[in-house]
Design an enzyme around this catalytic site. Structure first.
Site, PDB file in Angstrom:
ATOM      1  CD  GLU A 118      -2.965  -1.884  -5.554  1.00 50.41           C
ATOM      2  OE1 GLU A 118      -3.233  -2.670  -5.260  1.00 50.41           O
ATOM      3  OE2 GLU A 118      -3.846  -1.447  -7.379  1.00 50.41           O
ATOM      4  CG  HIS A 246      -4.125 -11.158  -7.136  1.00 49.56           C
ATOM      5  ND1 HIS A 246      -3.540 -11.280  -5.392  1.00 49.56           N
ATOM      6  CD2 HIS A 246      -4.337 -10.300  -6.873  1.00 49.56           C
ATOM      7  CE1 HIS A 246      -2.948 -10.076  -5.367  1.00 49.56           C
ATOM      8  NE2 HIS A 246      -3.360  -9.343  -5.639  1.00 49.56           N
ATOM      9  NE  ARG A 293      -3.021  -7.729  -9.750  1.00 47.53           N
ATOM     10  CZ  ARG A 293      -3.824  -7.300  -9.421  1.00 47.53           C
ATOM     11  NH1 ARG A 293      -5.310  -7.122 -10.212  1.00 47.53           N
ATOM     12  NH2 ARG A 293      -4.063  -6.109  -8.742  1.00 47.53           N
ATOM     13  CG  HIS A 353      -8.207 -11.020  -9.257  1.00 51.08           C
ATOM     14  ND1 HIS A 353      -8.335 -11.076  -8.212  1.00 51.08           N
ATOM     15  CD2 HIS A 353      -7.417  -9.921  -9.289  1.00 51.08           C
ATOM     16  CE1 HIS A 353      -8.521  -9.460  -8.005  1.00 51.08           C
ATOM     17  NE2 HIS A 353      -7.489  -9.189  -8.481  1.00 51.08           N
ATOM     18  NE  ARG A 388      -7.782  -6.302 -12.930  1.00 51.96           N
ATOM     19  CZ  ARG A 388      -7.363  -5.869 -12.119  1.00 51.96           C
ATOM     20  NH1 ARG A 388      -7.610  -4.115 -11.879  1.00 51.96           N
ATOM     21  NH2 ARG A 388      -7.498  -6.192 -10.544  1.00 51.96           N
TER      22      ARG A 388
END
Length: 530
Positions: A118, A246, A293, A353, A388
Site C-alpha cells: 500500500e 481516507h 494519505r 478515517h 498513519r
C-alpha cells in the site's frame, strides 16, 4: 448485570486491541469482562478494515519498516514506539494471528503467505484476506476469545463514566490520595439500568471518532467514547489535531461509509478528474497515487474544487488483475449500485478515517491516570506521528493489546472492599425528561456538518475559531440535556461526540503549523509548513 467482584480487568470494546488484551490477560489467569455497547460484537472498526496487517517479508528489515512509518508520520512519531513495533510486530502477527488463532490470510500456490503493498510502503509486506482482512481477523479472534473460561462478554452494555477514587468516593479522605480508576458505570442499553462495575484495571478499547464528521469510513459506533471518558477523568490526550482522511470512499447515496481500500491503488489503480486527467502527478510527481494519505486526500479535495465536482474517479478498468477475485467486497458493493469495476471507474470522495492522536499511553497501554489503560485507535502511543502508514493500525492494536494484557497481569492491584463500598450508586434525574430522538439526531447532524466544514481536510484559524464558538454553545446545551433526561445510548454518544469534537478542534486551533494530516491555510490561501 454481572457482579462487580467477578473481574480483574474490564475491557471496553471488541476490536483487535481489546480482544488481544483479553487474550494475554486471560492467559495469565485474570478474570476479564468485555463490554460492548452494540448487540453485534463484530460492529467495530477492525471488522471494516479492508487492506491488511503488516507481517513478515524476507525482503524486509525492522529499520526499513521503521523508516516507512516515520516517513508517513512526517517524523513526528515516537522513535521508541516505532522501534518496538517494527522489531516485534511481524513476529507477533505470525505467533498469534497465523499460528495460534489461525486467521485465513491469502496464500500463494506454494503455501506461502501472499503479500500486498500500500501507499508509502517500500516493499510488499502486508498480509491480507482479499479485501476483507479486518473481517477475517475480527471473526476469528472473537471465536478464539469466546472459548476462554476466564473471559465474559456482555453485548448491549455501554460505559457511561469511569469511576475514580478522587472524583466518586464518598470517603472524604479519598480526595487527598492519588487518583486512580477502579471501575466503570455501565448502562444496560436494553433495561436502561446503570450499575458500577469494579476492577483492578480498566482498558479503553473503544475505537475511533469518525462519526463526529459528516463523511466517514467508520461504522456508527465510532463516536469518540474513550476520548470523552478519559478527558473527563483527567487523562492526557495528545496529537488530537491529527485526523486522517481516507482519500477514497465510494461516492453514492446508497453506499454511505463504504471504503475503497488503498490496496486498490497499491495494485495499480489511478485517480482521474472529470476530464480524465491523472492529476496526482501534479501534486506528488514521485509517488503520485501512492503518496501519503493526507496528500492524496488534499489533492482530491483541491481537484474537486477546481473542477466543481463532488467526487473524482478511481480508474480500475485498466488494471491487469482479476478485480472480483482480488477485491470481492468492493466488486460486490459496486455491482449493487450498477458499477462493474472491471469496466467502470469508481466515483470516490475523501472521508474521516483514522484518529492518529488519542489518549497518551506508553507501549504497555498505561495512561497518565493509574488503573486506566487505553489501546487501539482511542490511544496514542506516538507510533503514527502526524499521519498513519496503511496497515499499521491493526498491527499496533495487536502488539499493544498483547503487551497491555501482560503488563496488567504483572501489576494488578484490585480495589479493596471498603473502597468499592464508598462508591455511590448511579444518580438518576429527579424529574426525568423523556429523550426526543429527533433532537438527538438534529444535534448530531449539526456537529457532523460543523466538523466537516471547519475542522476537516483543509483548516484555517477563522474556521477553527468559529467551530470552537459553536461547539461551546452546543456543549452547554447538550450537557444540560444529558443531566436532565433519561439515560440512553444515543444520548451518551451525543455527549461523547461533542466533547471529542471540542478536544480535536481546540488542539487544531492551538497548532498553527501544517504537518501530516493537519493542514492549516492562512488568510491569503497559503499554508504554514512546520
Amino acid at each position: 448485570m454481572p457482579d462487580f467482584r467477578n473481574f480483574d480487568v474490564i475491557i471496553l470494546g471488541t476490536g483487535i486491541s481489546g480482544l488481544a488484551s483479553a487474550i494475554t490477560a486471560a492467559e495469565q489467569g485474570l478474570k476479564v469482562g468485555i463490554f460492548s455497547k452494540s448487540g453485534d460484537l463484530e460492529d467495530t472498526n477492525t471488522y471494516h478494515a479492508q487492506g491488511g496487517i503488516v507481517g513478515h517479508s524476507d525482503e524486509d528489515t525492522p529499520q526499513l519498516f521503521a523508516d516507512d512509518i516515520l516517513k508517513a508520520g512526517d517524523y513526528l512519531n515516537s522513535r521508541e514506539a516505532v522501534k518496538i513495533l517494527s522489531e516485534t510486530g511481524p513476529s507477533l502477527v505470525d505467533e498469534y494471528l497465523v499460528d495460534k488463532i489461525k486467521v485465513g490470510f491469502n496464500r500463494k500456490e506454494d503455501g506461502s503467505l501472499d503479500l500486498t503493498r500500500e501507499a508509502v510502503h517500500s516493499i510488499r509486506r502486508i498480509y491480507h484476506e482479499k479485501d476483507r482482512t479486518g473481517k477475517a481477523i475480527e471473526t476469528d479472534m472473537l471465536n478464539y476469545v469466546q472459548k476462554s473460561d476466564n473471559i465474559q462478554i456482555f453485548p448491549f452494555h455501554m460505559a457511561i463514566d469511569l469511576i475514580s477514587v478522587c472524583h466518586h468516593s464518598k470517603d472524604p479522605q479519598a480526595r487527598y490520595k492519588e487518583n486512580r480508576v477502579i471501575g466503570v458505570y455501565i448502562l444496560n442499553c436494553e433495561t436502561k439500568e446503570v450499575k458500577p462495575i469494579f476492577a483492578g484495571a480498566v482498558i479503553l478499547a473503544t475505537g475511533g471518532i469518525g462519526t463526529i464528521y459528516q463523511h466517514t469510513s467508520n461504522p456508527a459506533v465510532a463516536t469518540g467514547d474513550g476520548i470523552a471518558m478519559a478527558y473527563q477523568v483527567g487523562a492526557s490526550i495528545i496529537n488530537a489535531e491529527f485526523v486522517q482522511f481516507h482519500p477514497t470512499t465510494l461516492y453514492h447515496r446508497d453506499a454511505e461509509n463504504f471504503l475503497i481500500s488503498e490496496a486498490v491503488r497499491g495494485e495499480g489503480a489511478i485517480l482521474l478528474n472529470r476530464h480524465g486527467d491523472a492529476f496526482m502527478k501534479r501534486y506528488n510527481p514521485s509517488l503520485k497515487d501512492l503518496a501519503p494519505r493526507d496528500e492524496v486526500a488534499r489533492s482530491i479535495y483541491m481537484e474537486m474544487e477546481k473542477c466543481g465536482t463532488s467526487y473524482v474517479y478511481l480508474d480500475t478498468p485498466h488494471m491487469n488483475i482479476d478485480l472480483p477475485s482480488h477485491f470481492p467486497s468492493i466488486s460486490e458493493k459496486c455491482m449493487e449500485i450498477g458499477l462493474d469495476i472491471s469496466k467502470d471507474p469508481i466515483p470516490v470522495v475523501p472521508a474521516a478515517h483514522y484518529f492518529c492522536g488519542g489518549i497518551k499511553v506508553d507501549m504497555n497501554g498505561q495512561t497518565t491516570v493509574p488503573g486506566l489503560y487505553a489501546v487501539g485507535e482511542t490511544a496514542c502511543t506516538g507510533v503514527h506521528g502526524a499521519n498513519r502508514l496503511a496497515s499499521v493500525s491493526l498491527l499496533e492494536g495487536l502488539v499493544c493489546g498483547l503487551k497491555t494484557g501482560r503488563h496488567i497481569a504483572d501489576n494488578l492491584e484490585n480495589p479493596g472492599f471498603d473502597l468499592r463500598r464508598s462508591i455511590p450508586a448511579w444518580i438518576y434525574p429527579v424529574n426525568e425528561e423523556s429523550v426526543d430522538p429527533i433532537l438527538i439526531k438534529s444535534d448530531t447532524h449539526t456537529i457532523q456538518a460543523l466538523m466537516w466544514n471547519y475542522v476537516g481536510i483543509i483548516r484555517s484559524p477563522k474556521r477553527l475559531s468559529r467551530a470552537l464558538s459553536d461547539l461551546n454553545y452546543h456543549s452547554h446545551r447538550i450537557d444540560r440535556f444529558y443531566r436532565e433526561a433519561g439515560i440512553t445510548r444515543e444520548l451518551v454518544e451525543l455527549r461523547n461526540s461533542v466533547l471529542t469534537a471540542t478536544v480535536i478542534t481546540r488542539a487544531a486551533y492551538n497548532n498553527k503549523k501544517s504537518q501530516g494530516c493537519h493542514y492549516m491555510v492562512t488568510r491569503d490561501g497559503s499554508f504554514e509548513k512546520s
